[in-house]
Design a protein around this motif. Structure first.
Motif, PDB file in Angstrom:
ATOM      1  N   LEU A 744       0.859  -1.182   0.000  1.00  0.00           N
ATOM      2  CA  LEU A 744       0.000   0.000   0.000  1.00  0.00           C
ATOM      3  C   LEU A 744       0.897   1.235   0.000  1.00  0.00           C
ATOM      4  O   LEU A 744       1.555   1.534   1.003  1.00  0.00           O
ATOM      5  CB  LEU A 744      -0.911  -0.005   1.223  1.00  0.00           C
ATOM      6  CG  LEU A 744      -1.878  -1.194   1.322  1.00  0.00           C
ATOM      7  CD1 LEU A 744      -2.668  -1.145   2.621  1.00  0.00           C
ATOM      8  CD2 LEU A 744      -2.814  -1.223   0.118  1.00  0.00           C
ATOM      9  N   SER A 749      -3.300   6.306   5.257  1.00  0.00           N
ATOM     10  CA  SER A 749      -3.905   4.993   5.476  1.00  0.00           C
ATOM     11  C   SER A 749      -4.728   4.553   4.267  1.00  0.00           C
ATOM     12  O   SER A 749      -5.061   5.347   3.377  1.00  0.00           O
ATOM     13  CB  SER A 749      -4.806   5.030   6.716  1.00  0.00           C
ATOM     14  OG  SER A 749      -4.057   5.282   7.879  1.00  0.00           O
ATOM     15  N   TRP A 750      -5.046   3.282   4.263  1.00  0.00           N
ATOM     16  CA  TRP A 750      -5.949   2.679   3.280  1.00  0.00           C
ATOM     17  C   TRP A 750      -7.028   1.915   4.055  1.00  0.00           C
ATOM     18  O   TRP A 750      -6.733   1.293   5.065  1.00  0.00           O
ATOM     19  CB  TRP A 750      -5.195   1.724   2.363  1.00  0.00           C
ATOM     20  CG  TRP A 750      -4.176   2.398   1.502  1.00  0.00           C
ATOM     21  CD1 TRP A 750      -2.925   2.803   1.857  1.00  0.00           C
ATOM     22  CD2 TRP A 750      -4.327   2.765   0.133  1.00  0.00           C
ATOM     23  NE1 TRP A 750      -2.278   3.387   0.807  1.00  0.00           N
ATOM     24  CE2 TRP A 750      -3.110   3.381  -0.273  1.00  0.00           C
ATOM     25  CE3 TRP A 750      -5.356   2.634  -0.800  1.00  0.00           C
ATOM     26  CZ2 TRP A 750      -2.915   3.852  -1.573  1.00  0.00           C
ATOM     27  CZ3 TRP A 750      -5.154   3.109  -2.093  1.00  0.00           C
ATOM     28  CH2 TRP A 750      -3.954   3.707  -2.468  1.00  0.00           C
ATOM     29  N   TYR A 751      -8.264   1.936   3.533  1.00  0.00           N
ATOM     30  CA  TYR A 751      -9.384   1.294   4.201  1.00  0.00           C
ATOM     31  C   TYR A 751      -9.889   0.125   3.373  1.00  0.00           C
ATOM     32  O   TYR A 751     -10.163   0.268   2.173  1.00  0.00           O
ATOM     33  CB  TYR A 751     -10.529   2.294   4.410  1.00  0.00           C
ATOM     34  CG  TYR A 751     -10.156   3.468   5.290  1.00  0.00           C
ATOM     35  CD1 TYR A 751     -10.334   3.409   6.668  1.00  0.00           C
ATOM     36  CD2 TYR A 751      -9.624   4.627   4.726  1.00  0.00           C
ATOM     37  CE1 TYR A 751      -9.993   4.488   7.479  1.00  0.00           C
ATOM     38  CE2 TYR A 751      -9.286   5.712   5.531  1.00  0.00           C
ATOM     39  CZ  TYR A 751      -9.469   5.635   6.905  1.00  0.00           C
ATOM     40  OH  TYR A 751      -9.140   6.708   7.697  1.00  0.00           O
ATOM     41  N   ASP A 752      -9.975  -1.029   4.009  1.00  0.00           N
ATOM     42  CA  ASP A 752     -10.515  -2.197   3.333  1.00  0.00           C
ATOM     43  C   ASP A 752     -11.900  -1.870   2.778  1.00  0.00           C
ATOM     44  O   ASP A 752     -12.772  -1.361   3.479  1.00  0.00           O
ATOM     45  CB  ASP A 752     -10.601  -3.375   4.305  1.00  0.00           C
ATOM     46  CG  ASP A 752     -11.001  -4.658   3.613  1.00  0.00           C
ATOM     47  OD1 ASP A 752     -12.202  -4.800   3.274  1.00  0.00           O
ATOM     48  OD2 ASP A 752     -10.148  -5.529   3.408  1.00  0.00           O
ATOM     49  N   TYR A 759      -5.403   0.322   7.183  1.00  0.00           N
ATOM     50  CA  TYR A 759      -4.053  -0.224   7.063  1.00  0.00           C
ATOM     51  C   TYR A 759      -3.091   0.921   6.760  1.00  0.00           C
ATOM     52  O   TYR A 759      -3.426   1.837   6.010  1.00  0.00           O
ATOM     53  CB  TYR A 759      -3.973  -1.273   5.946  1.00  0.00           C
ATOM     54  CG  TYR A 759      -4.760  -2.526   6.226  1.00  0.00           C
ATOM     55  CD1 TYR A 759      -4.164  -3.630   6.819  1.00  0.00           C
ATOM     56  CD2 TYR A 759      -6.114  -2.601   5.888  1.00  0.00           C
ATOM     57  CE1 TYR A 759      -4.885  -4.785   7.074  1.00  0.00           C
ATOM     58  CE2 TYR A 759      -6.850  -3.752   6.151  1.00  0.00           C
ATOM     59  CZ  TYR A 759      -6.232  -4.843   6.740  1.00  0.00           C
ATOM     60  OH  TYR A 759      -6.957  -5.982   6.992  1.00  0.00           O
ATOM     61  N   PRO A 775      -8.331  -8.568  -2.452  1.00  0.00           N
ATOM     62  CA  PRO A 775      -8.156  -7.371  -1.639  1.00  0.00           C
ATOM     63  C   PRO A 775      -8.381  -6.090  -2.438  1.00  0.00           C
ATOM     64  O   PRO A 775      -7.867  -5.936  -3.556  1.00  0.00           O
ATOM     65  CB  PRO A 775      -6.702  -7.475  -1.183  1.00  0.00           C
ATOM     66  CG  PRO A 775      -6.377  -8.934  -1.260  1.00  0.00           C
ATOM     67  CD  PRO A 775      -7.150  -9.448  -2.425  1.00  0.00           C
ATOM     68  N   PHE A 777      -8.864  -1.692  -1.552  1.00  0.00           N
ATOM     69  CA  PHE A 777      -8.723  -0.700  -0.494  1.00  0.00           C
ATOM     70  C   PHE A 777      -9.039   0.687  -1.031  1.00  0.00           C
ATOM     71  O   PHE A 777      -8.622   1.042  -2.151  1.00  0.00           O
ATOM     72  CB  PHE A 777      -7.285  -0.703   0.053  1.00  0.00           C
ATOM     73  CG  PHE A 777      -6.839  -2.030   0.583  1.00  0.00           C
ATOM     74  CD1 PHE A 777      -6.998  -2.351   1.918  1.00  0.00           C
ATOM     75  CD2 PHE A 777      -6.269  -2.969  -0.271  1.00  0.00           C
ATOM     76  CE1 PHE A 777      -6.597  -3.587   2.402  1.00  0.00           C
ATOM     77  CE2 PHE A 777      -5.861  -4.215   0.200  1.00  0.00           C
ATOM     78  CZ  PHE A 777      -6.030  -4.520   1.547  1.00  0.00           C
ATOM     79  N   GLN A 778      -9.730   1.466  -0.197  1.00  0.00           N
ATOM     80  CA  GLN A 778      -9.983   2.857  -0.546  1.00  0.00           C
ATOM     81  C   GLN A 778      -8.911   3.732   0.086  1.00  0.00           C
ATOM     82  O   GLN A 778      -8.585   3.605   1.269  1.00  0.00           O
ATOM     83  CB  GLN A 778     -11.366   3.309  -0.078  1.00  0.00           C
ATOM     84  CG  GLN A 778     -11.701   4.734  -0.511  1.00  0.00           C
ATOM     85  CD  GLN A 778     -13.123   5.147  -0.172  1.00  0.00           C
ATOM     86  OE1 GLN A 778     -13.927   4.315   0.251  1.00  0.00           O
ATOM     87  NE2 GLN A 778     -13.433   6.415  -0.341  1.00  0.00           N
ATOM     88  N   ARG A 779      -8.387   4.620  -0.712  1.00  0.00           N
ATOM     89  CA  ARG A 779      -7.292   5.499  -0.295  1.00  0.00           C
ATOM     90  C   ARG A 779      -7.805   6.609   0.620  1.00  0.00           C
ATOM     91  O   ARG A 779      -8.831   7.243   0.326  1.00  0.00           O
ATOM     92  CB  ARG A 779      -6.665   6.102  -1.547  1.00  0.00           C
ATOM     93  CG  ARG A 779      -5.502   7.027  -1.354  1.00  0.00           C
ATOM     94  CD  ARG A 779      -5.099   7.533  -2.732  1.00  0.00           C
ATOM     95  NE  ARG A 779      -3.937   8.403  -2.714  1.00  0.00           N
ATOM     96  CZ  ARG A 779      -3.429   8.941  -3.814  1.00  0.00           C
ATOM     97  NH1 ARG A 779      -3.971   8.673  -5.001  1.00  0.00           N
ATOM     98  NH2 ARG A 779      -2.376   9.735  -3.751  1.00  0.00           N
TER      99      ARG A 779
END
Length: 926
Positions: A744, A749-752, A759, A775, A777-779
């Motif tokens: 990442l 952070s990144w969100y599942d 994360y 997987p 992830f939203q930035r």
């Protein structure tokens, strides 16, 4: 006896090339570099062998012009005829673009004019030309000879070095180079000649002879990218995103990257061999300097070497040693030098510069961005109705059902098999009643049958490509004996487009769209399964000169035909297998006849990413693999990654087992349903990104380094990709994977996407690999629009409410966009759309209008509302949300939440704010 011989030949060809016998790539069917004389000759040249110098350098009509003449005889050529001067023209355009043309001097006698590819450069590009008034001439560095300097921008300038001849772009202040051509002295330009007695120009491959009536006419030169760590682009190849060296120390017997459109069934991953498309556009990227690009507008066969470090160690040529660079070597069989230098300096800058030359991607209809179901072939109307009803029975959305070649009357396109499809209009109307569409296939080969009206008319009008003797070219494809319309001719393209009218295409309706396959062109009994190079087109152009653009012109004619059919206000949908620079203006492409194996799933991602880098945003791979029978796990994983392809279609060969999503057991049906629903949920995001691509050329799906250009860890990654700037998707490409590593990038952070779990960025995370998703992830710092109601097609979703998912960064801020129009017409070009920008800052969400404020704006209205706003990473526990205007309060919750059926925690939700998507408003979180 002749009739019997023809029958036996036909039978043999049918056995050799029937669909059921095409099972694997037969390498011997295709030439390698050593079997391709121009490639072998070019690769044998030594650095410094070019003896050309620039003379008579001046300004004419706003361009730098010069003549290139040999300073001394070329040791690699033992020509009896003297070498004629070459004409050089260098032009400068706005936005950081320099164009270089080198051709034979048109004022001198020549057997013919060399082909310059028409209809690729967009109208209006020439209006961006910066007219040169004068030249600055100076000695650069330690040069004893002069160079001419031209202004590109406040930061860059172009340099034409006179002796030895070289062209490069440099930064004005530092003098550092960006791009150069002929720095290694490898330029070679074989001039057209008149054949004399004793000249042996023919080339042979297997049983085929190429007459080569004008002799060798190839061009080759070196291009260097400075400050580059990697180069990318030049699709279409089943290889990694970052192009690997093909020549240099430690690289033995490697082939160059080949650009020659071919029907290569079951192509091999990790091969530089060319397949269905050719875009001679390369992008470099590096941490030291940024991004640059080079495009050679040439439609002949091309071979390109990426040269490994130390390849020129013994050349004795000294280049600026302070700059890291990647060297490449470009070789083409014919044409002229018509090259474009793009100076960047960012990844998106280079893509925008390229698009300003070749045109922006077309804006698709909304339905085309959803899920497509295809097979070679759905047998009949009953089969179509059954498949359609099964999607509803299993509650799986889809928008398009496809018919392959077997729906026609004996492979005669624009016809129907009236036994299997007796009521095509009614069949289409039943689908349309559910908001669904149909696509039928129309290939370029025309069955040579005097009772077939298309053939009869094309033959009578002289609309076919000719063979070297001047007769209608007769090749072999699915219908048997076939001819091919000459799409280089604008009159023939217009005639072809007329065939899509409802009057001419009997049985078609407004909900029917088109698929162009086999348009490389594929010819089963031709050299390398394509048309002979000495076949003749409009204006006496040899097929060798335009081969890679043939499918492009076919795609163009079909797309224009659908626009005419819809009275100019219905956006076309045309899928093409062959592609060339500019294909993005006419529709979607796919990566061709892949296979049901994990390697093909893996390579599909860099293939789609590479197409996006070169302008073609609307692309995808056959989900599940065209050949073979995927195991359920592979098929599920393919649906899960395919849901994020820009073009999302399941497709299979007719020898494979049926593989509709409900045929693999209840659990696998559930998993594939979930993947398809994910795509429908994210359609507002995808449609917004397609509009961004249509305006700027920036692709829908992107390499990580396009969004994180200074993060070296992203430069060679191609198992993960970005959807726009907000989503990172990591594929799973191994069988029975238990874990997957995900890098990442960035500091935030990144969100599942499913759970909202945060994360850290800038790290590699080892995650579980559950069977139910890949997987994603939203930035942090982005706002993602989506629709959560499950419908059976996009038409049913038009009035559904929206959800906004706000992923807050460390500053508790985020931004995002939403674009909406009628989903089908060209009225958006006249201002009929809604374009909103959402900004969350200092505890307040604001909706801003981004629609262009022009007097020509047409009203486009939507009563759609926002039903839910989700905040990820919100610090604190607010109790109220205040909406303005109106001073209204909205319900707010903080705690566990079901996101797409999965429980999440630490999420703030504003429920039923009751605000319209089209309005200006603010929501203050208190």
């Amino acid at each position: 006896m002749r009739t019997l011989s023809l029958f036996l030949l036909s039978l043999l060809l049918l056995l050799l090339f029937s669909p059921s016998t095409v099972h694997s790539w037969k390498k011997d069917e295709f030439r390698n570099c050593n079997q391709t004389p121009f490639c072998k000759r070019a690769r044998g040249r030594k650095p410094g062998s070019c003896s050309l110098v620039a003379t008579d350098v001046s300004v004419s009509d706003g361009d730098l012009v010069a003549k290139l003449v040999p300073k001394e005889p070329d040791p690699d050529h033992d020509d009896q005829e003297p070498v004629k001067p070459l004409a050089l023209t260098l032009s400068v355009y706005g936005d950081g673009i320099m164009r270089l043309k080198i051709d034979e001097d048109q004022s001198l006698e020549s057997p013919k004019r060399r082909f310059q590819v028409p209809d690729v450069i967009v109208d209006g590009f020439e209006s961006k030309k910066l007219w040169l008034q004068r030249l600055s001439t100076e000695k650069v560095g330690s040069d004893e000879h002069f160079s001419s300097i031209v202004y590109l921008s406040d930061d860059y300038e172009g340099v034409v070095r006179h002796d030895p001849f070289e062209v490069y772009v440099r930064e004005r202040l530092s003098g550092d180079r960006v791009l150069s051509m002929n720095s290694h002295g490898l330029l070679d330009f074989e001039q057209l000649r008149t054949k004399k007695e004793g000249d042996e120009w023919e080339e042979r491959f297997k049983s085929h002879t190429d007459s080569r009536p004008y002799g060798p006419q190839s061009i080759s030169f070196d291009v260097s990218f400075y400050g580059a760590d990697f180069v990318y682009g030049i699709p279409e190849h089943a290889t990694s995103l970052a192009l690997k060296p093909t020549r240099g120390p430690g690289i033995d017997h490697s082939e160059p990257y080949r650009l020659f459109n071919l029907d290569v069934f079951e192509y091999i991953p990790e091969s530089p061999f060319g397949i269905y498309g050719s875009i001679p556009f390369m992008i470099s990227h590096g941490k030291a300097r940024g991004t640059s690009g080079f495009f050679w507008l040439n439609a002949a066969e091309m071979q390109i070497d990426v040269l490994g470090e130390g390849w020129d160690a013994d050349s004795g040529i000294l280049l600026p040693s302070s700059q890291k660079r990647v060297d490449t070597f470009w070789m083409s069989e014919a044409g002229i030098v018509d090259a474009f230098f793009f100076i960047g300096p960012g990844p998106k800058d280079v893509v925008k510069q390229y698009i300003s030359v070749t045109g922006p991607p077309a804006m698709p209809q909304l339905f085309a961005t959803a899920y497509h179901q295809c097979r070679w072939n759905y047998r009949d109307e009953e089969d179509v109705e059954n498949v359609d009803s099964k999607f509803d029975e299993h509650d799986i959305p889809y928008d398009v059902l496809w018919l392959d070649i077997e729906h026609t009357d004996g492979k005669r396109y624009f016809t129907w098999d009236r036994v299997l499809f007796p009521h095509p209009e009614e069949m289409q109307r039943k689908l349309a009643a559910k908001g669904r569409h149909m696509v039928t296939i129309v290939d370029p080969h025309i069955k040579r049958d005097e009772s077939y009206h298309i053939h009869k008319e094309a033959s009578m009008k002289g609309y076919y490509v000719k063979d070297a003797s001047g007769n209608d070219y007769d090749g072999w494809c699915w219908p048997g004996s076939s001819s091919y319309t000459d799409m280089l001719n604008p009159e023939i393209r217009s005639w072809w487009g007329d065939k899509f009218s409802f009057e001419n295409y009997v049985g078609s309706t407004p909900s029917l769209y088109i698929w162009n396959d086999m348009n490389e062109p594929s010819v089963f009994n031709g050299p390398e399964l394509t048309m002979p190079r000495d076949a003749l087109h409009y204006g006496g152009v040899e097929h060798r000169e335009l081969h890679n653009a043939y499918g492009y012109y076919f795609h163009m004619a079909t797309s224009d035909g659908l626009i005419k059919r819809g009275n100019g206000n219905d956006r076309p949908f045309v899928l093409s297998r062959a592609l060339f620079a500019g294909s993005q203006r006419y529709g979607a492409v796919w990566t061709g006849d892949n296979s049901a194996d994990w390697d093909h799933l893996r390579v599909s991602v860099p293939m789609v990413l590479t197409l996006g880098l070169t302008g073609i945003s609307f692309s995808g791979a056959d989900v599940g693999g065209f050949f073979g029978n995927p195991e359920p796990e592979l098929l599920v994983r393919w649906y899960q990654i395919g849901a994020y392809y820009p073009f999302f279609r399941g497709h299979a060969h007719h020898d494979t087992k049926r593989r509709e999503p409900w045929l693999f057991g209840e659990r696998n049906t559930e998993l594939m349903r979930d993947a398809i629903r994910t795509r429908y949920m994210l359609l507002p995001l995808f449609y917004t990104l397609f509009r961004e691509a249509n305006v700027t050329g920036v692709p829908v799906v992107r390499p990580l380094w396009m969004e994180f250009p200074f993060d070296e860890a992203t430069f060679d990654k191609d198992e993960a990709f970005m959807v726009g700037n907000s989503l990172l998707v990591q594929g799973i490409f191994t069988e029975r994977a238990k874990h997957v590593s995900v890098y990442l990038p960035g500091k935030e952070s990144w969100y599942d996407l499913r759970t909202g779990t945060a994360y850290l960025g800038g790290k590699t995370h080892k995650l579980d690999a559950p069977e139910d998703h890949v997987p994603a992830f939203q930035r942090a710092g982005t706002i993602l629009p989506r629709r959560d109601r499950i419908r059976r097609s996009t038409t049913q979703m038009v009035n559904d409410p929206y959800t906004l998912v706000i992923a807050l960064n460390s500053s508790q801020a985020a931004e995002g966009e939403l674009y909406i129009d009628d989903g089908k017409s060209f009225e958006f070009k006249h201002g009929a759309y809604i374009h909103r920008r959402f900004v969350f800052k200092e505890g307040k969400l604001t909706s801003l209008n981004m629609a262009a404020a022009t007097s020509g704006n047409l009203p486009f209205k939507s009563e759609c509302i926002i039903e839910r706003i989700i905040l990820l990473g919100h610090a604190g526990g607010p109790k109220n949300a205040l909406i303005e205007p109106g001073n209204l309060k909205a319900q707010i919750e903080f705690g566990p939440l079901l996101l797409q059926g999965r429980r999440s925690s630490g999420v703030l939700t504003i429920r039923k704010p009751g605000i319209r998507i089209a309005d200006d408003w603010t929501i203050k979180v208190l």
